[in-house]
Design a protein around this motif. Structure first.
Motif, short mmCIF file in Angstrom:
data_model
loop_
_atom_site.label_atom_id
_atom_site.label_comp_id
_atom_site.label_asym_id
_atom_site.label_seq_id
_atom_site.Cartn_x
_atom_site.Cartn_y
_atom_site.Cartn_z
N ASP A 165 0.40 4.21 -2.58
CA ASP A 165 0.17 5.57 -2.12
C ASP A 165 1.12 6.56 -2.76
O ASP A 165 0.79 7.72 -2.96
CB ASP A 165 0.32 5.67 -0.59
CG ASP A 165 -0.85 5.07 0.14
OD1 ASP A 165 -1.90 4.85 -0.50
OD2 ASP A 165 -0.72 4.81 1.34
N CYS A 166 2.33 6.14 -3.08
CA CYS A 166 3.35 7.05 -3.58
C CYS A 166 3.43 7.11 -5.09
O CYS A 166 4.16 7.95 -5.63
CB CYS A 166 4.71 6.66 -3.01
SG CYS A 166 4.74 6.80 -1.21
N THR A 192 0.83 -1.20 0.00
CA THR A 192 0.00 0.00 0.00
C THR A 192 0.86 1.25 0.00
O THR A 192 0.46 2.27 -0.55
CB THR A 192 -0.94 0.04 1.22
OG1 THR A 192 -0.16 0.03 2.40
CG2 THR A 192 -1.89 -1.13 1.19
N LEU A 193 2.06 1.19 0.60
CA LEU A 193 2.95 2.34 0.59
C LEU A 193 3.36 2.68 -0.83
O LEU A 193 3.37 3.84 -1.23
CB LEU A 193 4.17 2.04 1.44
CG LEU A 193 5.17 3.18 1.62
CD1 LEU A 193 4.51 4.34 2.33
CD2 LEU A 193 6.35 2.69 2.41
N LYS A 198 7.01 8.53 6.00
CA LYS A 198 5.79 7.74 6.13
C LYS A 198 6.08 6.43 6.87
O LYS A 198 5.24 5.92 7.59
CB LYS A 198 5.21 7.46 4.75
CG LYS A 198 3.81 6.95 4.74
CD LYS A 198 3.27 6.95 3.32
CE LYS A 198 1.91 6.34 3.27
NZ LYS A 198 0.84 7.28 3.35
N GLU A 212 -0.91 10.69 6.46
CA GLU A 212 -2.02 10.75 5.53
C GLU A 212 -1.62 10.11 4.21
O GLU A 212 -0.45 10.14 3.81
CB GLU A 212 -2.40 12.21 5.28
CG GLU A 212 -3.53 12.42 4.31
CD GLU A 212 -3.82 13.87 4.05
OE1 GLU A 212 -4.75 14.12 3.28
OE2 GLU A 212 -3.12 14.75 4.56
N SER A 213 -2.58 9.54 3.52
CA SER A 213 -2.32 8.99 2.19
C SER A 213 -1.89 10.13 1.27
O SER A 213 -2.41 11.24 1.34
CB SER A 213 -3.58 8.33 1.65
OG SER A 213 -3.38 7.91 0.33
N ASP A 263 -2.31 10.62 -1.88
CA ASP A 263 -3.29 11.10 -2.84
C ASP A 263 -4.65 11.36 -2.18
O ASP A 263 -5.62 11.63 -2.87
CB ASP A 263 -3.44 10.11 -3.98
CG ASP A 263 -3.94 8.74 -3.52
OD1 ASP A 263 -3.88 8.49 -2.30
OD2 ASP A 263 -4.36 7.95 -4.36
N GLY A 264 -4.70 11.32 -0.87
CA GLY A 264 -5.96 11.55 -0.16
C GLY A 264 -6.23 13.03 0.07
O GLY A 264 -5.36 13.88 -0.04
#
Length: 128
Positions: free
Chosen positions: A6-7, A2-3, A58, A72-73, A75-76
């Protein structure tokens, strides 16, 4: 995993900037196209450095804070909804949440401390 997911938007943004330079024709239209290409390369390089800084932060934030803080994500839009404008962090559900800009500052501070520690260690080994 997920990292990494997210990036990925940071890399896509850098790629879009380079494509924009090419599609806009500013590289071929300009008689000194190397300056434009160097600018595009600098943007791409800085995006990679920023990616490393943010991913490092992160990973570090939850571990150093023992789970009291989280990141926080990338792209969130959680920070825009729950935090003040331009905030580096905000509180939500009893946890401190760092925004991507706050993560960038944490990453820079971490690598500055690592650099200072390496310089201090080098000075100690050299004098001894």
């Amino acid at each position: 995993m997920t990292l990494l997911v997210d990036c990925l938007p940071a890399f896509f943004l850098a790629f879009k900037v380079v494509l924009w330079f090419v599609q806009a024709g500013s590289i071929t239209r300009c008689h000194n196209w190397t300056d434009e290409m160097l600018d595009a390369l600098a943007v791409l390089l800085w995006s990679a450095v920023e990616f490393v800084l943010v991913v490092t932060a992160k990973w570090l934030v939850p571990r150093l804070s023992l789970g009291r803080w989280r990141a926080e994500s990338l792209d969130g839009s959680e920070g825009r909804v729950h935090g003040p404008a331009g905030a580096l962090s905000f509180r939500r559900d009893g946890k401190r949440v760092l925004t991507p800009t706050g993560l960038l500052f944490v990453g820079v501070a971490f690598y500055a401390l690592v650099g200072l520690a390496a310089a201090g260690l080098a000075a100690l080994t050299e004098s001894g």
